[in-house]
Design a protein around this motif. Structure first.
Motif, PDB file in Angstrom:
ATOM      1  N   HIS A  89      32.334  36.188  50.936  1.00  0.00           N
ATOM      2  CA  HIS A  89      32.374  34.894  50.260  1.00  0.00           C
ATOM      3  C   HIS A  89      30.969  34.412  49.894  1.00  0.00           C
ATOM      4  CE1 HIS A  89      33.572  30.856  49.206  1.00  0.00           C
ATOM      5  NE2 HIS A  89      32.734  30.365  50.090  1.00  0.00           N
ATOM      6  N   GLY A  90      30.815  34.033  48.621  1.00  0.00           N
ATOM      7  CA  GLY A  90      29.545  33.506  48.151  1.00  0.00           C
ATOM      8  C   GLY A  90      28.635  34.523  47.510  1.00  0.00           C
ATOM      9  N   ASP A  91      28.944  35.808  47.672  1.00  0.00           N
ATOM     10  CA  ASP A  91      28.084  36.841  47.089  1.00  0.00           C
ATOM     11  C   ASP A  91      28.267  36.912  45.579  1.00  0.00           C
ATOM     12  OD1 ASP A  91      27.104  37.541  49.550  1.00  0.00           O
ATOM     13  OD2 ASP A  91      28.440  39.254  49.829  1.00  0.00           O
ATOM     14  N   ALA A  92      27.170  37.092  44.868  1.00  0.00           N
ATOM     15  CA  ALA A  92      27.177  37.334  43.430  1.00  0.00           C
ATOM     16  C   ALA A  92      26.620  38.728  43.191  1.00  0.00           C
ATOM     17  CB  ALA A  92      26.346  36.279  42.703  1.00  0.00           C
ATOM     18  N   PHE A  93      27.248  39.475  42.300  1.00  0.00           N
ATOM     19  CA  PHE A  93      26.819  40.847  42.061  1.00  0.00           C
ATOM     20  C   PHE A  93      27.293  41.276  40.672  1.00  0.00           C
ATOM     21  CE2 PHE A  93      30.927  40.831  44.070  1.00  0.00           C
ATOM     22  CZ  PHE A  93      31.648  41.877  43.518  1.00  0.00           C
ATOM     23  N   THR A  94      26.805  42.439  40.241  1.00  0.00           N
ATOM     24  CA  THR A  94      27.193  43.009  38.954  1.00  0.00           C
ATOM     25  C   THR A  94      27.796  44.378  39.191  1.00  0.00           C
ATOM     26  OG1 THR A  94      25.417  41.829  37.795  1.00  0.00           O
ATOM     27  CG2 THR A  94      26.396  43.714  36.665  1.00  0.00           C
ATOM     28  N   GLY A  97      28.887  46.352  34.584  1.00  0.00           N
ATOM     29  CA  GLY A  97      28.434  45.431  33.555  1.00  0.00           C
ATOM     30  C   GLY A  97      29.077  44.064  33.596  1.00  0.00           C
ATOM     31  N   PHE A  98      29.932  43.807  34.568  1.00  0.00           N
ATOM     32  CA  PHE A  98      30.588  42.512  34.729  1.00  0.00           C
ATOM     33  C   PHE A  98      29.837  41.678  35.773  1.00  0.00           C
ATOM     34  CE2 PHE A  98      33.916  45.174  33.044  1.00  0.00           C
ATOM     35  CZ  PHE A  98      34.725  44.335  32.292  1.00  0.00           C
ATOM     36  N   ASP A  99      29.627  40.409  35.477  1.00  0.00           N
ATOM     37  CA  ASP A  99      29.068  39.480  36.455  1.00  0.00           C
ATOM     38  C   ASP A  99      30.203  38.969  37.334  1.00  0.00           C
ATOM     39  OD1 ASP A  99      26.448  39.667  35.496  1.00  0.00           O
ATOM     40  OD2 ASP A  99      26.824  38.142  33.963  1.00  0.00           O
ATOM     41  N   LEU A 100      30.018  39.085  38.648  1.00  0.00           N
ATOM     42  CA  LEU A 100      31.101  38.805  39.593  1.00  0.00           C
ATOM     43  C   LEU A 100      30.626  37.920  40.727  1.00  0.00           C
ATOM     44  CD1 LEU A 100      32.170  42.511  39.650  1.00  0.00           C
ATOM     45  CD2 LEU A 100      33.646  40.702  38.771  1.00  0.00           C
ATOM     46  N   GLN A 101      31.556  37.147  41.259  1.00  0.00           N
ATOM     47  CA  GLN A 101      31.310  36.354  42.461  1.00  0.00           C
ATOM     48  C   GLN A 101      32.495  36.519  43.400  1.00  0.00           C
ATOM     49  OE1 GLN A 101      30.701  32.301  41.282  1.00  0.00           O
ATOM     50  NE2 GLN A 101      28.728  32.689  40.312  1.00  0.00           N
ATOM     51  N   VAL A 120      39.146  38.643  50.025  1.00  0.00           N
ATOM     52  CA  VAL A 120      38.173  38.033  49.127  1.00  0.00           C
ATOM     53  C   VAL A 120      38.693  38.135  47.694  1.00  0.00           C
ATOM     54  CG1 VAL A 120      36.802  40.145  48.812  1.00  0.00           C
ATOM     55  CG2 VAL A 120      35.727  37.919  48.506  1.00  0.00           C
ATOM     56  N   GLY A 121      38.571  37.022  46.954  1.00  0.00           N
ATOM     57  CA  GLY A 121      38.926  37.027  45.543  1.00  0.00           C
ATOM     58  C   GLY A 121      37.691  37.252  44.700  1.00  0.00           C
ATOM     59  N   TYR A 122      37.905  37.629  43.432  1.00  0.00           N
ATOM     60  CA  TYR A 122      36.789  37.942  42.551  1.00  0.00           C
ATOM     61  C   TYR A 122      36.839  37.093  41.280  1.00  0.00           C
ATOM     62  CZ  TYR A 122      36.304  41.954  45.616  1.00  0.00           C
ATOM     63  OH  TYR A 122      36.133  42.751  46.724  1.00  0.00           O
ATOM     64  N   LEU A 123      35.759  36.349  41.058  1.00  0.00           N
ATOM     65  CA  LEU A 123      35.586  35.558  39.845  1.00  0.00           C
ATOM     66  C   LEU A 123      34.775  36.399  38.862  1.00  0.00           C
ATOM     67  CD1 LEU A 123      36.159  32.545  38.896  1.00  0.00           C
ATOM     68  CD2 LEU A 123      33.755  32.144  39.417  1.00  0.00           C
ATOM     69  N   VAL A 124      35.315  36.575  37.673  1.00  0.00           N
ATOM     70  CA  VAL A 124      34.743  37.496  36.692  1.00  0.00           C
ATOM     71  C   VAL A 124      34.102  36.724  35.540  1.00  0.00           C
ATOM     72  CG1 VAL A 124      35.234  39.442  35.164  1.00  0.00           C
ATOM     73  CG2 VAL A 124      36.554  39.158  37.288  1.00  0.00           C
ATOM     74  N   GLU A 125      32.871  37.109  35.212  1.00  0.00           N
ATOM     75  CA  GLU A 125      32.166  36.557  34.058  1.00  0.00           C
ATOM     76  C   GLU A 125      32.132  35.025  34.068  1.00  0.00           C
ATOM     77  OE1 GLU A 125      30.785  38.718  31.112  1.00  0.00           O
ATOM     78  OE2 GLU A 125      30.589  39.573  33.106  1.00  0.00           O
ATOM     79  N   GLY A 126      31.709  34.476  35.197  1.00  0.00           N
ATOM     80  CA  GLY A 126      31.496  33.036  35.295  1.00  0.00           C
ATOM     81  C   GLY A 126      32.741  32.188  35.165  1.00  0.00           C
ATOM     82  N   GLY A 127      33.903  32.767  35.464  1.00  0.00           N
ATOM     83  CA  GLY A 127      35.139  31.998  35.417  1.00  0.00           C
ATOM     84  C   GLY A 127      36.085  32.398  34.309  1.00  0.00           C
ATOM     85  N   LYS A 128      35.742  33.451  33.583  1.00  0.00           N
ATOM     86  CA  LYS A 128      36.645  33.910  32.523  1.00  0.00           C
ATOM     87  C   LYS A 128      37.968  34.390  33.110  1.00  0.00           C
ATOM     88  CE  LYS A 128      36.365  36.169  28.040  1.00  0.00           C
ATOM     89  NZ  LYS A 128      36.339  34.882  27.340  1.00  0.00           N
ATOM     90  N   LEU A 129      37.902  34.929  34.337  1.00  0.00           N
ATOM     91  CA  LEU A 129      39.111  35.385  35.035  1.00  0.00           C
ATOM     92  C   LEU A 129      38.878  35.285  36.537  1.00  0.00           C
ATOM     93  CD1 LEU A 129      41.398  38.348  34.217  1.00  0.00           C
ATOM     94  CD2 LEU A 129      40.307  38.317  36.470  1.00  0.00           C
ATOM     95  N   PHE A 130      39.944  34.973  37.277  1.00  0.00           N
ATOM     96  CA  PHE A 130      39.870  34.981  38.743  1.00  0.00           C
ATOM     97  C   PHE A 130      41.073  35.710  39.305  1.00  0.00           C
ATOM     98  CE2 PHE A 130      40.584  32.858  42.967  1.00  0.00           C
ATOM     99  CZ  PHE A 130      39.491  33.436  43.597  1.00  0.00           C
ATOM    100  N   HIS A 131      40.796  36.688  40.189  1.00  0.00           N
ATOM    101  CA  HIS A 131      41.819  37.438  40.923  1.00  0.00           C
ATOM    102  C   HIS A 131      41.671  37.061  42.392  1.00  0.00           C
ATOM    103  CE1 HIS A 131      44.177  40.592  42.697  1.00  0.00           C
ATOM    104  NE2 HIS A 131      44.365  41.230  41.536  1.00  0.00           N
ATOM    105  N   PRO A 132      42.641  36.339  42.967  1.00  0.00           N
ATOM    106  CA  PRO A 132      42.460  35.842  44.333  1.00  0.00           C
ATOM    107  C   PRO A 132      42.877  36.799  45.440  1.00  0.00           C
ATOM    108  CG  PRO A 132      44.494  34.983  43.446  1.00  0.00           C
ATOM    109  CD  PRO A 132      43.853  35.807  42.344  1.00  0.00           C
ATOM    110  N   GLY A 133      43.471  37.971  45.084  1.00  0.00           N
ATOM    111  CA  GLY A 133      44.022  38.809  46.134  1.00  0.00           C
ATOM    112  C   GLY A 133      45.221  38.121  46.758  1.00  0.00           C
ATOM    113  N   ASP A 134      45.332  38.176  48.079  1.00  0.00           N
ATOM    114  CA  ASP A 134      46.461  37.552  48.781  1.00  0.00           C
ATOM    115  C   ASP A 134      46.034  36.256  49.452  1.00  0.00           C
ATOM    116  OD1 ASP A 134      48.198  39.493  48.004  1.00  0.00           O
ATOM    117  OD2 ASP A 134      48.684  40.209  50.024  1.00  0.00           O
ATOM    118  N   ALA A 135      45.624  35.299  48.639  1.00  0.00           N
ATOM    119  CA  ALA A 135      45.249  33.981  49.138  1.00  0.00           C
ATOM    120  C   ALA A 135      45.298  33.020  47.960  1.00  0.00           C
ATOM    121  CB  ALA A 135      43.856  34.001  49.757  1.00  0.00           C
ATOM    122  N   LEU A 136      45.422  31.754  48.272  1.00  0.00           N
ATOM    123  CA  LEU A 136      45.432  30.735  47.221  1.00  0.00           C
ATOM    124  C   LEU A 136      44.073  30.042  47.204  1.00  0.00           C
ATOM    125  CD1 LEU A 136      49.050  29.338  47.699  1.00  0.00           C
ATOM    126  CD2 LEU A 136      48.246  31.194  46.210  1.00  0.00           C
TER     127      LEU A 136
END
Length: 211
Positions: A89-94, A97-101, A120-136
């Motif tokens: 949680h809180g990590d930002a990485f690439t 070629g995708f910017d991810l959090q 852990v869920g993944y926020l893609v390209e500054g909020g263009k998409l979010f995949h939360p996995g198995d959590a809300l």
């Protein structure tokens, strides 16, 4: 960015000729991660994490890498030395070629008697998409496209609707839907679409859209 829905919770994202795959688990296609430059895994449950599918992807592309939480990384790092990265949680990485959090820490409660695992869920390209996995999990920034877990042993439709209301995406696409029968899909479509407050959409496996 191109979004391709694979079965259950697996999605493929493509941008500038590179491919990012999230959660190629045991309910997704055998080739769900083939061609990936990077794979993200949200947690260790087998419908999201399948070692065979990961191995197929990593062998098909010797430059492919995996980003995931510690519980999964510990299980695959030895097989792919130097190609597995641990995030939390809180990590930002690439990746690819995708910017991810990374957002979130725990899997949703299945039952109080069942210990909670990490997720852990993944926020893609500054909020263009979010995949939360198995959590809300609700990210701390706006989301354009929410990948919405619609049917699981750990949720009910009122929670799904409230999750859409809280995230307030422009649109929500169903994931975590392998257990949802065709008979029930219109009920979910109608109720989430009417009450969620965002555009609610569904893709069949291997269908794709441009975001």
């Amino acid at each position: 960015m191109k979004l391709t829905k694979m079965s259950h919770s697996c999605v493929r994202l493509e941008k500038d000729g590179r491919v990012l795959v999230v959660d190629p688990g045991g309910f997704s296609e055998e080739d769900a991660a083939v061609g990936a430059d990077a794979v993200l895994v949200t947690h260790e449950h087998p419908d999201h994490f399948d070692e065979g599918r990961l191995r197929t992807a990593m062998e098909a592309n010797p430059a492919a890498e995996i980003w995931t939480l510690k519980a999964v990384a510990d299980r695959v790092s030895a097989a792919f030395p130097g190609r597995v990265h641990t995030v939390g949680h809180g990590d930002a990485f690439t990746a690819a070629g995708f910017d991810l959090q990374a957002h979130g820490e725990l899997h949703a409660v299945i039952h109080p008697d069942i210990p909670r695992i990490t997720n852990v869920g993944y926020l893609v390209e500054g909020g263009k998409l979010f995949h939360p996995g198995d959590a809300l999990t609700v990210p701390d920034q706006p989301v354009e496209t929410l990948m919405l877990p619609v049917m699981a042993p750990w949720n009910k439709i009122s929670e799904v609707i409230d999750y859409v209301r809280e995230v307030r995406p422009q649109r929500a696409y169903d994931i975590h839907d392998a257990l949802l029968t065709d008979l029930a899909r219109p009920i979910y479509d109608r109720q989430i679409g009417a009450l969620g407050g965002s555009e609610h959409l569904r893709l069949a496996p291997r269908d794709a859209v441009q975001l």
